[in-house]
Design a protein around this motif. Structure first.
Motif, PDB file in Angstrom:
ATOM      1  N   GLN A 127      39.167   7.407 -55.338  1.00  0.00           N
ATOM      2  CA  GLN A 127      38.665   6.138 -54.430  1.00  0.00           C
ATOM      3  C   GLN A 127      37.261   6.187 -54.714  1.00  0.00           C
ATOM      4  O   GLN A 127      36.786   5.085 -55.003  1.00  0.00           O
ATOM      5  CB  GLN A 127      39.051   6.117 -52.957  1.00  0.00           C
ATOM      6  CG  GLN A 127      38.591   4.744 -52.248  1.00  0.00           C
ATOM      7  CD  GLN A 127      39.688   3.603 -52.924  1.00  0.00           C
ATOM      8  OE1 GLN A 127      40.722   3.871 -52.948  1.00  0.00           O
ATOM      9  NE2 GLN A 127      38.752   2.603 -53.326  1.00  0.00           N
ATOM     10  N   ALA A 128      36.527   7.219 -54.786  1.00  0.00           N
ATOM     11  CA  ALA A 128      35.024   7.176 -55.088  1.00  0.00           C
ATOM     12  C   ALA A 128      34.936   6.894 -56.324  1.00  0.00           C
ATOM     13  O   ALA A 128      34.050   5.990 -56.788  1.00  0.00           O
ATOM     14  CB  ALA A 128      34.530   8.551 -54.722  1.00  0.00           C
ATOM     15  N   THR A 129      35.810   7.235 -57.180  1.00  0.00           N
ATOM     16  CA  THR A 129      35.739   6.952 -58.789  1.00  0.00           C
ATOM     17  C   THR A 129      36.050   5.352 -59.072  1.00  0.00           C
ATOM     18  O   THR A 129      35.417   4.510 -59.934  1.00  0.00           O
ATOM     19  CB  THR A 129      36.628   7.726 -59.385  1.00  0.00           C
ATOM     20  OG1 THR A 129      36.544   8.944 -59.434  1.00  0.00           O
ATOM     21  CG2 THR A 129      36.595   7.498 -60.849  1.00  0.00           C
ATOM     22  N   ARG A 130      36.985   4.815 -58.509  1.00  0.00           N
ATOM     23  CA  ARG A 130      37.330   3.409 -58.462  1.00  0.00           C
ATOM     24  C   ARG A 130      36.280   2.652 -57.894  1.00  0.00           C
ATOM     25  O   ARG A 130      35.980   1.612 -58.319  1.00  0.00           O
ATOM     26  CB  ARG A 130      38.660   3.216 -57.647  1.00  0.00           C
ATOM     27  CG  ARG A 130      39.772   3.770 -58.233  1.00  0.00           C
ATOM     28  CD  ARG A 130      41.168   2.945 -57.501  1.00  0.00           C
ATOM     29  NE  ARG A 130      42.387   3.841 -58.046  1.00  0.00           N
ATOM     30  CZ  ARG A 130      43.158   4.888 -57.381  1.00  0.00           C
ATOM     31  NH1 ARG A 130      42.597   5.215 -56.289  1.00  0.00           N
ATOM     32  NH2 ARG A 130      44.140   5.448 -57.785  1.00  0.00           N
ATOM     33  N   ASP A 131      35.768   3.027 -56.997  1.00  0.00           N
ATOM     34  CA  ASP A 131      34.535   2.397 -56.378  1.00  0.00           C
ATOM     35  C   ASP A 131      33.072   2.340 -57.040  1.00  0.00           C
ATOM     36  O   ASP A 131      32.151   1.985 -56.699  1.00  0.00           O
ATOM     37  CB  ASP A 131      34.299   2.871 -54.688  1.00  0.00           C
ATOM     38  CG  ASP A 131      35.232   2.383 -54.046  1.00  0.00           C
ATOM     39  OD1 ASP A 131      35.991   1.404 -54.211  1.00  0.00           O
ATOM     40  OD2 ASP A 131      35.325   2.952 -52.806  1.00  0.00           O
TER      41      ASP A 131
ATOM     42  N   VAL B  23      31.432   5.040 -57.533  1.00  0.00           N
ATOM     43  CA  VAL B  23      30.333   5.707 -56.811  1.00  0.00           C
ATOM     44  C   VAL B  23      30.042   7.139 -57.587  1.00  0.00           C
ATOM     45  O   VAL B  23      28.960   7.734 -57.680  1.00  0.00           O
ATOM     46  CB  VAL B  23      30.874   6.047 -55.520  1.00  0.00           C
ATOM     47  CG1 VAL B  23      29.986   7.276 -54.708  1.00  0.00           C
ATOM     48  CG2 VAL B  23      30.976   5.075 -54.393  1.00  0.00           C
ATOM     49  N   ILE B  24      31.106   7.516 -58.255  1.00  0.00           N
ATOM     50  CA  ILE B  24      31.004   8.538 -59.231  1.00  0.00           C
ATOM     51  C   ILE B  24      31.517   8.281 -60.670  1.00  0.00           C
ATOM     52  O   ILE B  24      32.192   7.382 -60.747  1.00  0.00           O
ATOM     53  CB  ILE B  24      31.607  10.011 -58.714  1.00  0.00           C
ATOM     54  CG1 ILE B  24      33.202   9.633 -58.418  1.00  0.00           C
ATOM     55  CG2 ILE B  24      31.083  10.499 -57.366  1.00  0.00           C
ATOM     56  CD1 ILE B  24      34.012  10.835 -58.361  1.00  0.00           C
ATOM     57  N   PRO B  25      30.770   8.886 -61.734  1.00  0.00           N
ATOM     58  CA  PRO B  25      31.361   8.512 -63.054  1.00  0.00           C
ATOM     59  C   PRO B  25      32.774   8.862 -63.283  1.00  0.00           C
ATOM     60  O   PRO B  25      33.448   9.669 -62.548  1.00  0.00           O
ATOM     61  CB  PRO B  25      30.640   9.542 -63.917  1.00  0.00           C
ATOM     62  CG  PRO B  25      29.206   9.955 -63.074  1.00  0.00           C
ATOM     63  CD  PRO B  25      29.946  10.130 -61.684  1.00  0.00           C
ATOM     64  N   GLY B  26      33.350   7.859 -63.769  1.00  0.00           N
ATOM     65  CA  GLY B  26      35.070   8.052 -64.440  1.00  0.00           C
ATOM     66  C   GLY B  26      35.563   6.826 -64.567  1.00  0.00           C
ATOM     67  O   GLY B  26      34.965   5.645 -64.699  1.00  0.00           O
TER      68      GLY B  26
ATOM     69  N   ILE C  31      25.059  12.413 -64.572  1.00  0.00           N
ATOM     70  CA  ILE C  31      25.048  13.745 -63.984  1.00  0.00           C
ATOM     71  C   ILE C  31      24.104  13.722 -62.956  1.00  0.00           C
ATOM     72  O   ILE C  31      24.517  14.359 -61.538  1.00  0.00           O
ATOM     73  CB  ILE C  31      24.208  14.916 -64.832  1.00  0.00           C
ATOM     74  CG1 ILE C  31      25.133  15.300 -66.140  1.00  0.00           C
ATOM     75  CG2 ILE C  31      23.615  16.180 -64.121  1.00  0.00           C
ATOM     76  CD1 ILE C  31      24.364  16.039 -67.349  1.00  0.00           C
ATOM     77  N   ASP C  32      23.019  13.168 -62.677  1.00  0.00           N
ATOM     78  CA  ASP C  32      22.206  12.708 -61.590  1.00  0.00           C
ATOM     79  C   ASP C  32      23.022  11.899 -60.401  1.00  0.00           C
ATOM     80  O   ASP C  32      22.989  12.347 -59.398  1.00  0.00           O
ATOM     81  CB  ASP C  32      21.043  11.944 -61.808  1.00  0.00           C
ATOM     82  CG  ASP C  32      20.109  12.581 -62.719  1.00  0.00           C
ATOM     83  OD1 ASP C  32      20.029  13.850 -62.844  1.00  0.00           O
ATOM     84  OD2 ASP C  32      19.269  11.799 -63.457  1.00  0.00           O
TER      85      ASP C  32
ATOM     86  N   THR D 231      39.399   2.251 -63.141  1.00  0.00           N
ATOM     87  CA  THR D 231      40.826   1.666 -63.059  1.00  0.00           C
ATOM     88  C   THR D 231      41.895   2.602 -62.623  1.00  0.00           C
ATOM     89  O   THR D 231      42.527   2.433 -61.779  1.00  0.00           O
ATOM     90  CB  THR D 231      41.176   0.947 -64.408  1.00  0.00           C
ATOM     91  OG1 THR D 231      40.293   0.101 -64.755  1.00  0.00           O
ATOM     92  CG2 THR D 231      42.687   0.242 -64.316  1.00  0.00           C
ATOM     93  N   THR D 232      41.726   3.840 -63.239  1.00  0.00           N
ATOM     94  CA  THR D 232      42.876   4.919 -62.776  1.00  0.00           C
ATOM     95  C   THR D 232      42.273   5.786 -61.865  1.00  0.00           C
ATOM     96  O   THR D 232      43.103   6.583 -61.284  1.00  0.00           O
ATOM     97  CB  THR D 232      43.143   5.778 -64.214  1.00  0.00           C
ATOM     98  OG1 THR D 232      41.668   6.324 -64.585  1.00  0.00           O
ATOM     99  CG2 THR D 232      43.479   4.768 -65.136  1.00  0.00           C
ATOM    100  N   GLY D 233      40.973   5.790 -61.527  1.00  0.00           N
ATOM    101  CA  GLY D 233      40.361   6.768 -60.516  1.00  0.00           C
ATOM    102  C   GLY D 233      40.265   7.959 -60.885  1.00  0.00           C
ATOM    103  O   GLY D 233      40.020   9.249 -59.858  1.00  0.00           O
ATOM    104  N   VAL D 234      40.306   8.284 -62.336  1.00  0.00           N
ATOM    105  CA  VAL D 234      39.984   9.465 -62.686  1.00  0.00           C
ATOM    106  C   VAL D 234      38.785   9.810 -63.035  1.00  0.00           C
ATOM    107  O   VAL D 234      38.038   9.022 -63.867  1.00  0.00           O
ATOM    108  CB  VAL D 234      41.058   9.965 -64.170  1.00  0.00           C
ATOM    109  CG1 VAL D 234      40.631  11.245 -64.744  1.00  0.00           C
ATOM    110  CG2 VAL D 234      42.364   9.610 -63.944  1.00  0.00           C
ATOM    111  N   PRO D 235      37.993  10.675 -62.316  1.00  0.00           N
ATOM    112  CA  PRO D 235      36.409  11.070 -62.641  1.00  0.00           C
ATOM    113  C   PRO D 235      36.209  11.867 -63.881  1.00  0.00           C
ATOM    114  O   PRO D 235      37.151  12.211 -64.552  1.00  0.00           O
ATOM    115  CB  PRO D 235      36.104  12.073 -61.468  1.00  0.00           C
ATOM    116  CG  PRO D 235      37.429  12.158 -60.505  1.00  0.00           C
ATOM    117  CD  PRO D 235      38.529  11.857 -61.461  1.00  0.00           C
ATOM    118  N   ASN D 236      34.864  11.550 -64.238  1.00  0.00           N
ATOM    119  CA  ASN D 236      34.632  12.202 -65.388  1.00  0.00           C
ATOM    120  C   ASN D 236      34.054  13.493 -65.122  1.00  0.00           C
ATOM    121  O   ASN D 236      32.917  13.580 -64.407  1.00  0.00           O
ATOM    122  CB  ASN D 236      33.371  11.465 -66.039  1.00  0.00           C
ATOM    123  CG  ASN D 236      32.762  11.776 -67.393  1.00  0.00           C
ATOM    124  OD1 ASN D 236      33.268  13.121 -67.852  1.00  0.00           O
ATOM    125  ND2 ASN D 236      31.753  11.430 -68.164  1.00  0.00           N
TER     126      ASN D 236
END
Length: 744
Positions: free
Chosen positions: A631-635, A637-640, A657-658, A643-648
């Motif tokens: 969910q954080a990825t979809r939002d 908030v973190i890189p990724g 990175i930061d 759509t799929t919610g898969v983080p980088n």
């Protein structure tokens, strides 16, 4: 030359005066005693006609000349009626039957240094001036001096110490005669302290309180002015009171109490100054010894001078001793002191020091105010003034209470006692007592604790020891053989033993058959979390080492339970990153967050270190589960992939990175370890800093069985109980159902 000049300067005015006088009559008239000056004390007593017995004793004691000339005295003068009663009580025919020694005792004990009217008797002559209504005693002209006593089968000359024997201090001051004090009860003082006739009659139940009593007597007429002082007429003859030391010596009811004191905490020490004084006074050749009480005691029971911080401090305070009678003390010895020792002479000396200090108060304990005083161990007085006192007596240097109860000291009725009074636990006891503050925690009868107590054998097998010759702790690692000493070794053992101290106000650990987690240490100074399962306990270090602590037995004390154990509750020396990585191996719900930590560069897999996280510091790790990370990825908030919610998991751009590092740091709460026990609540700083380099915070909401984290946007992340409360070095790791969001 200067002396000659001074002589002439003084002598010339006298010559001038003599030559100016026309006759010897004028000279005598100039220097004659004023006609309106009151007669001296002796002549006043003689003229009044109702002090015939007292004047006879004054002559017999050799004090007629002293009391017939200039001076500055207060005399508590017993009248003839007082002596009639005294003769009847003592079986004495008349005053002629009293010897000179007894006469001197009566006269000198009735004489107070300096002249005090009634209104001044209640005032204390402090070093800074008069303190109104703050005194109830005055120093008299009487003292015991040297006495011949049998000590260890030998007859020796003994003087009492005239100072408290403090470490590095003097217990005997030449020239100080250890004069006894006389106690009186004046209304102004009684009112100032909130005392009443109850306090007076507690000591003198057969006397009437009048507002000006001298011991058990009444003042018949006060403030009789004399040339050399003040006379207060009293209706009771008073022999010099004995002191606390003498009371124990004379009373067989407390012979066991005295025996313990004399055997363990008294020495008779040769003193050259005392010897010189004695030999000069008596013309004898005997050596003189001073009876000296151990410096660890709160005060010396034979010291008549109180503390002597200022010359007159004995005017406004005194000592108090509570002495249990023989029967109850013997039961205490059998049931408590000798529970794990074969004989009294096997007990460590500090046990006797503590026992007696528990029964000593460096204040005059008034009956109605007993709840306001503390003993020599800084404990409440746990003696019921209405039911636990057999006798109460005012003595020359304080108050004496003979009791039918032993003071229920923290040290003898708490979980601390399990170590303190058992020779198998000397190492733990030494650390508890060496200023760590642990003794004060676990001996507190106002709280309840569970103590996990390792024996000397357990600690020695695990590498801990104490070098008595060097007065330092030593630790040798069983794994590496490396030895450290001093502060490093002590600090290590401090932490281990602190893990074994757990506040349990509701007896939370009386049943270890189930499982749970609880925080060690005191409520005011948090320790670390430990767990129990199937009658075993363990801390973070035990998990790393793959061992647990087994219960060998237990003992219930007044403030909780002591468990005897075969191991120590080890703290972890493994970096928290390793613990978190291991959790991800065991539970896949931790994996997404751990992969982000690795990809951000904050977690070093090999070393287990996390950038910004240190061993030995308290943390709470809030780990969002896999769904929360998606969910954080979809939002965004973190890189990724939004759509799929898969983080980088392996960002290369510094901006990504930061962003990822800030996200991770906001989930690491610094300085506090929070669990679902309700102990930690409120705003807690995180490792993340905002754009201005300022701290950021997460709000903790904790209650028994509940734990929620609230981020800067008031979003809630609830812990998943089955996967939380994981132990790490001074830390707990929790799995939560949402991520924490920080926005500027």
């Amino acid at each position: 030359m200067k002396k000659k000049i001074l002589y002439y300067l003084l002598f010339l005015p006298l010559i001038s005066f003599l030559t100016s006088c026309s006759s010897k009559e004028e000279f005598d008239k100039y220097y004659s005693r004023p006609d309106d000056l009151e007669a001296p004390i002796y002549q006043q007593l003689e003229a009044r006609g109702n002090f015939n017995n007292l004047t006879a004793l004054i002559e017999k004691a050799g004090y007629k000349d002293i009391l017939s000339k200039a001076g500055y005295w207060t005399m508590m003068a017993p009248n003839d009626e007082a002596f009639t009663n005294f003769f009847q009580e003592k079986g004495i025919a008349n005053v002629s039957s009293i010897d000179s020694i007894t006469a001197a005792k009566i006269v000198r004990y009735a004489l107070i240094y300096n002249a005090f009217r009634t209104e001044r008797l209640s005032d204390y002559q402090s070093r800074t001036g008069w303190e109104e209504d703050n005194a109830f005693r005055r120093r008299t002209a009487y003292y015991d001096g040297f006495q011949t006593k049998t000590v260890n089968g030998n007859s020796i000359v003994v003087a009492g110490s005239n100072r408290n024997n403090t470490p590095g201090g003097d217990y005997y001051i030449p020239g100080d005669n250890n004069n006894k004090y006389l106690t009186y009860f004046v209304q102004e003082y009684m009112d100032a302290l909130g005392l009443s006739a109850y306090d007076y009659n507690y000591f003198y139940p057969n006397s009437t309180y009048t507002g000006f009593n001298v011991l058990e007597g009444k003042t018949v007429e006060a403030d009789i002015v004399a040339e050399n002082g003040i006379i207060h007429e009293v209706d009771k003859v008073s022999l010099p009171l004995i002191n606390l030391d003498q009371k124990l010596e004379e009373s067989s009811n407390y012979s066991l109490f005295r025996s313990l004191l004399e055997t363990n905490l008294v020495n008779y020490i040769f003193d050259q100054d005392a010897t010189t004084t004695y030999q000069n006074f008596t013309r004898k050749t005997d050596k003189a010894y001073v009876k000296v009480y151990d410096p660890a005691l709160f005060f010396s029971p034979n010291n008549e001078n109180y503390i002597k911080e200022s010359d007159n401090d004995g005017q406004n305070d005194a000592y108090t001793m509570f002495a249990p009678e023989n029967t109850v003390l013997q039961k205490f010895i059998d049931d408590i002191l000798l529970k794990n020792y074969s004989a009294l002479d096997k007990l460590p000396k500090y046990v006797f020091e503590d026992f007696f200090n528990a029964h000593m108060v460096k204040n005059a304990v008034w009956p109605s105010l007993i709840a306001t005083y503390s003993n020599g161990l800084d404990e409440d007085i746990r003696i019921d003034i209405a039911t636990d006192i057999n006798e109460a007596e005012v003595l020359s240097n304080g108050f004496f209470y003979g009791t039918n109860k032993v003071q229920e000291s923290n040290l003898f009725f708490s979980v601390y006692t399990s170590a303190y009074l058992d020779p198998k636990f000397t190492l733990a006891t030494r650390l508890y007592n060496d200023g760590s503050g642990y003794r004060e925690i676990i001996s507190n009868l106002s709280g309840k604790y569970t103590l996990f107590l390792p024996s000397d054998e357990v600690l020695l097998n695990l590498g801990f020891d104490y070098n008595i010759n060097r007065s330092e702790w030593v630790y040798t690692s069983p794994a590496t053989g490396t030895t450290v000493a001093g502060t490093l070794a002590r600090t290590r053992l401090l932490r281990v033993l602190y893990n074994g101290i757990i506040p349990t106000p509701n007896d939370e650990l009386n049943n270890l058959s189930g499982s749970g987690i609880i925080r060690s240490g005191d409520f005011d100074l948090a320790g670390e979390y430990i767990k129990w399962e199937n009658n075993q306990v363990f801390a973070a270090g035990n998990e790393v080492l793959g061992n647990r602590v087994n219960i060998l037995g237990y003992e219930d004390q007044r403030n909780g339970r002591t468990y005897y154990v075969d191991n120590i509750l080890e703290f972890s020396e493994q970096f928290q990153g390793t613990d978190i990585f291991d959790l991800a191996v065991q539970n896949t719900q931790f994996q997404s967050f751990v992969r982000l930590m690795l990809g951000s560069g904050l977690l070093d897999r090999t070393a287990g270190t996390i950038v910004g996280v240190e061993l030995g510091t308290s943390y709470t790790f809030v780990i969002p589960n896999n769904a929360a990370i998606q969910q954080a990825t979809r939002d965004g908030v973190i890189p990724g992939n939004t759509t799929t919610g898969v983080p980088n998991y392996t960002p290369t751009a510094q901006q990504d990175i930061d962003k990822l590092q800030d996200f991770i740091r906001y989930h690491i709460l610094a300085t506090r370890t929070a669990s679902d026990d309700g102990l930690i609540n409120g705003q807690t700083e995180t490792l993340r800093k905002n754009g201005l380099g300022e701290k950021t915070y997460v709000n903790i909401i904790s209650a028994p069985g509940e734990l929620t984290f609230v981020d800067s946007q008031n979003r809630l992340s609830n812990y998943i109980k089955s996967a939380s409360n994981n132990l790490a070095d001074r830390s707990l790791v929790h799995l939560v159902d949402n991520y924490l969001l920080y926005t500027e």
